[in-house]
Design a protein around this motif. Structure first.
Motif, PDB file in Angstrom:
ATOM      1  N   UNK A 330       0.861  -1.469  -0.037  1.00  0.00           N
ATOM      2  CA  UNK A 330       0.060  -0.018  -0.054  1.00  0.00           C
ATOM      3  C   UNK A 330       0.900   1.459  -0.057  1.00  0.00           C
ATOM      4  N   UNK A 331       2.332   1.138   0.144  1.00  0.00           N
ATOM      5  CA  UNK A 331       2.988   2.364   0.210  1.00  0.00           C
ATOM      6  C   UNK A 331       3.436   2.958   1.354  1.00  0.00           C
ATOM      7  N   UNK A 332       2.951   2.277   2.638  1.00  0.00           N
ATOM      8  CA  UNK A 332       3.036   2.653   4.046  1.00  0.00           C
ATOM      9  C   UNK A 332       4.343   2.121   4.578  1.00  0.00           C
ATOM     10  N   UNK A 333       5.108   2.946   5.093  1.00  0.00           N
ATOM     11  CA  UNK A 333       6.436   2.672   5.652  1.00  0.00           C
ATOM     12  C   UNK A 333       6.261   1.904   6.900  1.00  0.00           C
ATOM     13  N   UNK A 334       7.340   0.945   7.201  1.00  0.00           N
ATOM     14  CA  UNK A 334       7.050  -0.082   8.432  1.00  0.00           C
ATOM     15  C   UNK A 334       8.420   0.416   9.431  1.00  0.00           C
ATOM     16  N   UNK A 335       7.984   0.257  10.566  1.00  0.00           N
ATOM     17  CA  UNK A 335       9.028   0.080  11.698  1.00  0.00           C
ATOM     18  C   UNK A 335       8.819  -1.106  12.649  1.00  0.00           C
ATOM     19  N   UNK A 336       9.830  -1.831  12.846  1.00  0.00           N
ATOM     20  CA  UNK A 336      10.057  -2.831  13.567  1.00  0.00           C
ATOM     21  C   UNK A 336      11.376  -3.136  13.961  1.00  0.00           C
ATOM     22  N   UNK A 337      11.309  -4.397  15.002  1.00  0.00           N
ATOM     23  CA  UNK A 337      12.809  -4.709  15.435  1.00  0.00           C
ATOM     24  C   UNK A 337      13.524  -5.551  14.371  1.00  0.00           C
ATOM     25  N   UNK A 347      13.922  -2.191   4.258  1.00  0.00           N
ATOM     26  CA  UNK A 347      15.229  -1.537   4.284  1.00  0.00           C
ATOM     27  C   UNK A 347      15.416  -0.108   4.851  1.00  0.00           C
ATOM     28  N   UNK A 348      16.364  -0.113   5.774  1.00  0.00           N
ATOM     29  CA  UNK A 348      16.346   1.215   6.591  1.00  0.00           C
ATOM     30  C   UNK A 348      16.339   2.328   5.545  1.00  0.00           C
ATOM     31  N   UNK A 349      15.510   3.331   5.665  1.00  0.00           N
ATOM     32  CA  UNK A 349      15.473   4.598   5.335  1.00  0.00           C
ATOM     33  C   UNK A 349      14.718   4.366   3.751  1.00  0.00           C
ATOM     34  N   UNK A 351      12.124   2.153   2.936  1.00  0.00           N
ATOM     35  CA  UNK A 351      10.760   1.619   3.137  1.00  0.00           C
ATOM     36  C   UNK A 351      10.475   1.733   4.680  1.00  0.00           C
ATOM     37  N   UNK A 352      11.266   2.100   5.491  1.00  0.00           N
ATOM     38  CA  UNK A 352      10.957   2.086   7.012  1.00  0.00           C
ATOM     39  C   UNK A 352      12.195   2.133   7.564  1.00  0.00           C
ATOM     40  N   UNK A 353      12.161   1.631   8.966  1.00  0.00           N
ATOM     41  CA  UNK A 353      13.416   1.660   9.958  1.00  0.00           C
ATOM     42  C   UNK A 353      13.214   0.278  10.725  1.00  0.00           C
ATOM     43  N   UNK A 354      14.414  -0.193  10.934  1.00  0.00           N
ATOM     44  CA  UNK A 354      14.555  -1.278  11.795  1.00  0.00           C
ATOM     45  C   UNK A 354      15.219  -0.804  13.105  1.00  0.00           C
ATOM     46  N   UNK A 367      10.476   4.753  15.426  1.00  0.00           N
ATOM     47  CA  UNK A 367       9.352   5.388  15.278  1.00  0.00           C
ATOM     48  C   UNK A 367       9.404   6.871  14.956  1.00  0.00           C
ATOM     49  N   UNK A 368      10.120   7.561  15.649  1.00  0.00           N
ATOM     50  CA  UNK A 368      10.549   9.039  15.469  1.00  0.00           C
ATOM     51  C   UNK A 368      11.204   9.109  14.248  1.00  0.00           C
ATOM     52  N   UNK A 369      12.174   8.445  13.730  1.00  0.00           N
ATOM     53  CA  UNK A 369      12.738   8.577  12.347  1.00  0.00           C
ATOM     54  C   UNK A 369      11.600   8.406  11.410  1.00  0.00           C
TER      55      UNK A 369
END
Length: 406
Positions: A330-337, A347-349, A351-354, A367-369
């Motif tokens: 859907x194009x929504x970035x993801x944050x997780x461990x 992939x950091x930066x 489509x999301x941050x780990x 989450x802040x990033x």
């Protein structure tokens, strides 16, 4: 070459079932002959979907002696299950069941079996004694190569270590003479399976799940927020799915502590069971929270993903979560461990941050990033479609099935 593939899963509900069904639809869309055999079917209505509970008994002998033998066997197995398994956590499953799926025509007509999540359906002792068909077993969790636990995080706290090792030895014996290939959806599960004692010498492949990118695709965010009646469009919307907040492996407590550290107001959008205590007291002043309950309609889930600016998955151990695939499609970035199969998708930066550390502080920083980053939602969706389409998954399985048959 004409092949009949029977996919086997316990139910039509749950994440593993969703992945199984997506492969099934992908095979059918590729004009590949397939059927789906379920122990319990609650909602699927298709000519090639069969329900063992509804159809199975009619294929058994109805003589008085046969009925007495089945009844005695069922009682004996239920006593075994109650004696040990009833005191185990939800993430533990027995290797025995009162069902013999080899009686069903969907089994008998199959050239190749594709096992999925089969706990409480597959009776290991009788099945592997009778089976002479090639098997492809999709590893939705660790159960096929553990003593009964679906994830080893739960096994590590078990007080029945000797029993679990015994069950692992039995699995080695049951698999020994089978023509069987295991398929891991994530690189993490692939490595776990490769290092397990139970599967030593067995063929193990890596084929990721697929996601319906026609259903899960970018939509107009303002339109989606209007549907869900999000009152303040300026607040960043953080989404999380809490189907089972009591499962420690899902990391819900880490999410709670991470959200307490956020300083600017947010809109928290939650899918699934509502926690007993509201988040409102832990969020910055001016924040909002929305609980939409359990969602089974996938079109509505696509709208929910598109409503969010960020999807947070705090799992401490997971395979290749469908929710992450759906969000990215859907194009929504993801944050997780940085655990399990999540790094396969995030992939950091890009489509999301780990979060590199398993802590609420590390999750908060990610989450802040994620909130402050400028994302290209179309590119995120294109990447997901390129790497995790149903067509790509089906093509890989079809190639495998044909290789086995030849």
């Amino acid at each position: 070459m004409s092949l009949n593939i029977t996919l086997i899963n316990t139910s039509d509900l749950g994440g593993a079932s969703k992945s199984c069904q997506r492969l099934f639809w992908g095979l059918l869309s590729s004009n590949f002959s397939s059927s789906l055999l379920l122990l319990n079917n609650h909602s699927l209505d298709h000519d090639f979907v069969r329900s063992f509970m509804k159809e199975g008994p009619q294929f058994l002998s109805n003589s008085k002696l046969a009925r007495l033998k089945r009844g005695a066997n069922r009682l004996w197995k239920e006593m075994q299950i109650r004696q040990f398994y009833s005191n185990q956590p939800r993430s533990f499953s027995p290797h025995i069941s009162r069902f013999d799926l080899t009686y069903h025509p969907a089994y008998q007509k199959a050239d190749i079996l594709n096992l999925h999540w089969v706990s409480h359906f597959l009776d290991f002792p009788s099945f592997f004694t009778k089976n002479n068909k090639p098997i492809v077993w999709t590893l939705h969790d660790m159960f096929p190569f553990t003593g009964g636990y679906h994830y080893d995080e739960d096994e590590n706290i078990s007080s029945h270590v000797s029993y679990l090792r015994k069950q692992e030895k039995l699995k080695e014996k049951w698999y020994q003479d089978q023509k069987i290939i295991f398929v891991a959806p994530s690189k993490w599960m692939y490595n776990e399976a490769r290092s397990s004692a139970v599967l030593q010498g067995k063929a193990i492949l890596h084929i990721p799940y697929g996601v319906d990118t026609q259903l899960y695709r970018p939509l107009d965010q303002g339109f989606c927020r209007n549907i869900l009646r999000i009152q303040n469009p300026r607040l960043p919307v953080i989404l999380f799915v809490a189907q089972n907040i009591r499962d420690k492996r899902k990391g819900f407590s880490y999410l709670v502590e991470a959200l307490k550290q956020i300083k600017e107001p947010i809109c928290l959008l939650a899918v699934g069971k509502k926690p007993r205590k509201s988040f409102k007291n832990h969020l910055p002043p001016g924040s909002q929270e929305y609980y939409v309950g359990t969602i089974t309609d996938e079109a509505l889930m696509s709208i929910i993903y598109n409503t969010a600016d960020l999807f947070v998955i705090p799992s401490l151990q997971d395979n290749l979560p469908n929710t992450v695939l759906e969000s990215l499609a859907c194009g929504t970035p993801v944050v997780g461990f940085q655990v399990g199969g999540i790094p396969d998708m995030v992939n950091n930066g890009e489509n999301g941050f780990l979060a590199p550390l398993r802590s609420s502080e590390s999750l908060f920083e990610a989450i802040e990033l994620g909130i402050n980053n400028k994302w290209d939602r179309n590119q995120i969706s294109i990447w997901a479609k390129t790497n995790f389409s149903l067509e790509k998954q089906a093509k890989a399985y079809i190639k495998l099935f044909k290789r086995i048959a030849s």
